[in-house]
Each structure stands twice: as structure tokens, then as C-alpha cells.
Design an enzyme around this catalytic site. Structure first.
Site, PDB file in Angstrom:
ATOM      1  N   LYS A  76      -7.955   1.536  -2.297  1.00  0.00           N
ATOM      2  CA  LYS A  76      -7.927   0.852  -1.005  1.00  0.00           C
ATOM      3  C   LYS A  76      -8.992  -0.243  -0.939  1.00  0.00           C
ATOM      4  CE  LYS A  76      -4.460   3.108   0.669  1.00  0.00           C
ATOM      5  NZ  LYS A  76      -3.163   2.429   0.917  1.00  0.00           N
TER       6      LYS A  76
ATOM      7  N   ASP B  84      11.183   3.488  -7.010  1.00  0.00           N
ATOM      8  CA  ASP B  84       9.734   3.572  -7.168  1.00  0.00           C
ATOM      9  C   ASP B  84       9.150   2.167  -7.247  1.00  0.00           C
ATOM     10  OD1 ASP B  84       7.132   3.985  -7.926  1.00  0.00           O
ATOM     11  OD2 ASP B  84       7.591   5.112  -9.749  1.00  0.00           O
TER      12      ASP B  84
ATOM     13  N   TYR C  95      -8.509   7.355  -3.962  1.00  0.00           N
ATOM     14  CA  TYR C  95      -7.927   6.740  -2.768  1.00  0.00           C
ATOM     15  C   TYR C  95      -8.835   5.622  -2.267  1.00  0.00           C
ATOM     16  CZ  TYR C  95      -5.436   6.394   1.680  1.00  0.00           C
ATOM     17  OH  TYR C  95      -4.700   5.923   2.764  1.00  0.00           O
TER      18      TYR C  95
ATOM     19  N   ASN D 164       3.401  -1.840   1.855  1.00  0.00           N
ATOM     20  CA  ASN D 164       2.912  -0.673   2.585  1.00  0.00           C
ATOM     21  C   ASN D 164       2.831   0.598   1.742  1.00  0.00           C
ATOM     22  OD1 ASN D 164       2.529   1.175   5.032  1.00  0.00           O
ATOM     23  ND2 ASN D 164       4.521   1.851   4.259  1.00  0.00           N
TER      24      ASN D 164
ATOM     25  N   ASP E  40      11.914   2.480  -0.404  1.00  0.00           N
ATOM     26  CA  ASP E  40      11.099   3.684  -0.513  1.00  0.00           C
ATOM     27  C   ASP E  40      11.651   4.534  -1.646  1.00  0.00           C
ATOM     28  OD1 ASP E  40       9.838   6.417   0.184  1.00  0.00           O
ATOM     29  OD2 ASP E  40       9.014   5.115   1.741  1.00  0.00           O
TER      30      ASP E  40
END
Length: 279
Positions: free
Chosen positions: A160, A63, A156, A90, A37
Site C-alpha cells: 500500500k 485474475d 500489506y 481497486n 473480479d
């Protein structure tokens, strides 16, 4: 993939939320865990929780939208455990706003994290998962926003939708190439109590310039309020890990936290078939 004990799990975006939940679920199932992360503090907290279950854990802060970080994560995984059996792409961020107002840096940032990092993960890890010849699984964490649209978050939705397409195409490619031991899945959650609405806290330096007037606008702040409300009224995260691992065991490609998301997704397809405009 049904046997998880002593297998190696890699999770990006694991400092909190769904990433942490999946890392902990894997630890409880006896897996060896590698986590990443950009939030180093949160990552250390996840590592401590994973180890509290008695699982071995290696972590890399960085990153993940940068190719060299993905390659470093792969190197850490191989040096630590020698194999990889389950990859969870994720990492994700969100900034709402109409495309004609959204700062250019956010177009790039959302694309880099939500899509590019997942594509890099597949490109870097899949060759080894294929070569191992053992049961393996990949889970791309997309969103219910990848199955339906709304007016408030075009980038977004775009990333996705693209992640769903990337996952479907990879699934078909693995099958067509005879690599049936590698499962492909896409998780499309609706509202879950995560920290996605706090994405701004973890901007990399190259996307951290908040001087654009958009960040002082009513549109931007209204988006933050909507996002926080959606998250806070979402389902508890406790069930997500079980949902994902059960779907991996059953080899279900689409993984849904909210089965009711099928309704707007189906309505969108019906409008397409009927020749109707978006609604």
C-alpha cells in the site's frame, strides 16, 4: 473531471466492497461501466445491480494480477465502448503475519494483486487515456495502511505504501509531460465494511496451497479475527462512492474516507524529521 454522463468507467475488484460501490456510483451518474473480479459470482451480482440503474455494463471474470487479463479487460472496454475515461485500480488482498513467518506464496500474492495489478492497469490503459485528449481520471485504491505502519501486516503495508508512491510518481509524471487532462488520485481508506478479511476465499490456484503450517497457527487465526473485527466496526460503504467521485470532481489527489488518518500519518513524518525511530 466533472462530467460523468456517458463516460466509460473501468473498475477492478468490483465483485464486492469498494469496487462494487464505485461501479454503482458511476452507474447512477450515467456512466458506461466495465468491471472485473476473480470472483465470478459476485461480479455477476454487481453487473446486475449496475444494469438495474439503467447503465450499460460489460464484465470480465479473471485474475487481474496477470498481464493478459489486464490486456483482455482493456480489449473488452475498447470493443464495448471505444473509450475509457475513468480507471479504478481497486483489486486488493490481505494476509497478516510477521514477515519471518508469512508463507512465500503470500508475499507474492499480496504483491501481485495490490501493486502489480495497479501498475499493469496504468501501463495498459493510460496511453489511450492520454491519446484521447479528453478529461480522464485514474483512482488507485491504496489504504490508510499506505500512510502509516503497524506491526501486524508488513506485506500489506509495503504494497500500500508502494501504491501511494506509484500514484504520486504517476501524478508528477503526467504533469511534467503536459498531460493535464488526465487526473491521478489515490484513495486511502481506513476501516470500511468490505470483504477484505475474506481474501482467502478467492485465491488463484497458484496461491491456493494451504498446507503450510502457518495457516494452522495462532498467529494466522488471530490475524483473521483482528481483520474481521476491524472491518465489521468500520464505516458503512454507502458513502465511499460519493467521497471518491466528489474528490475526482474537485481534483483532490489524496482521497480519505477517514480524515483522522492524517494524525498517525503526520506523526510518522514528524518522527522522520526529528530523527526518531518508528513507534
Amino acid at each position: 473531471m466533472k462530467d460523468f454522463k456517458d463516460k466509460v468507467l473501468v473498475v477492478t475488484g468490483a465483485a464486492n466492497g469498494i469496487g462494487r460501490a464505485l461501479a454503482l456510483e458511476g452507474a447512477q451518474k450515467g456512466m458506461k461501466v466495465v468491471i472485473n473480479d476473480i470472483d465470478a459470482k459476485g461480479l455477476k451480482e454487481t453487473e446486475s445491480q449496475v444494469k438495474a440503474f439503467g447503465a450499460e455494463c460489460a464484465s470480465l471474470a479473471g485474475d487481474i494480477s496477470l498481464l493478459d487479463v489486464v490486456q483482455s479487460l482493456y480489449k473488452l472496454t475498447m470493443e464495448s465502448f471505444g473509450k475509457v475515461h475513468m480507471l479504478v485500480n481497486n483489486a486488493g488482498v490481505a494476509v497478516s503475519g510477521p514477515i519471518w513467518e508469512l508463507p512465500l506464496q503470500d508475499i507474492d500474492w499480496i504483491t501481485d494483486v495490490n501493486l502489480r495489478s495497479h501498475a499493469y492497469g496504468l501501463r495498459v490503459f493510460l496511453p489511450t487515456m492520454i491519446a484521447q485528449g479528453e478529461p480522464c481520471a485514474v483512482v488507485n485504491v491504496a489504504s490508510g495502511a499506505g500512510l502509516m505502519t503497524s506491526p501486524s501486516a508488513p506485506m500489506y503495508h509495503t504494497t500500500k505504501f508502494a501504491d501511494v508512491a506509484l500514484s504520486e510518481s504517476t501524478y508528477l509524471g503526467l504533469k511534467a509531460s503536459g498531460h493535464n487532462h488526465v487526473q491521478m488520485h489515490v484513495l486511502c481508506p481506513a476501516f470500511v465494511k468490505t470483504h477484505i478479511h475474506e481474501s482467502d476465499k478467492h485465491r488463484p490456484d497458484r496461491y491456493a496451497d494451504m498446507s503450510d503450517c502457518y495457516y494452522q497457527s495462532q498467529t494466522y487465526h488471530s490475524g483473521l479475527i483482528r481483520s474481521a473485527h476491524s472491518v465489521h466496526t468500520g464505516i458503512d460503504i454507502d458513502s465511499v462512492g460519493m467521497t471518491v467521485f466528489t474528490s475526482v470532481e474537485e481534483n483532490n489527489f489524496f482521497i480519505l474516507t477517514h480524515p483522522e488518518i492524517k494524525i498517525p500519518a503526520g506523526q510518522r513524518v514528524k518522527r522522520l524529521l526529528d530523527g526518531d525511530n518508528p513507534a
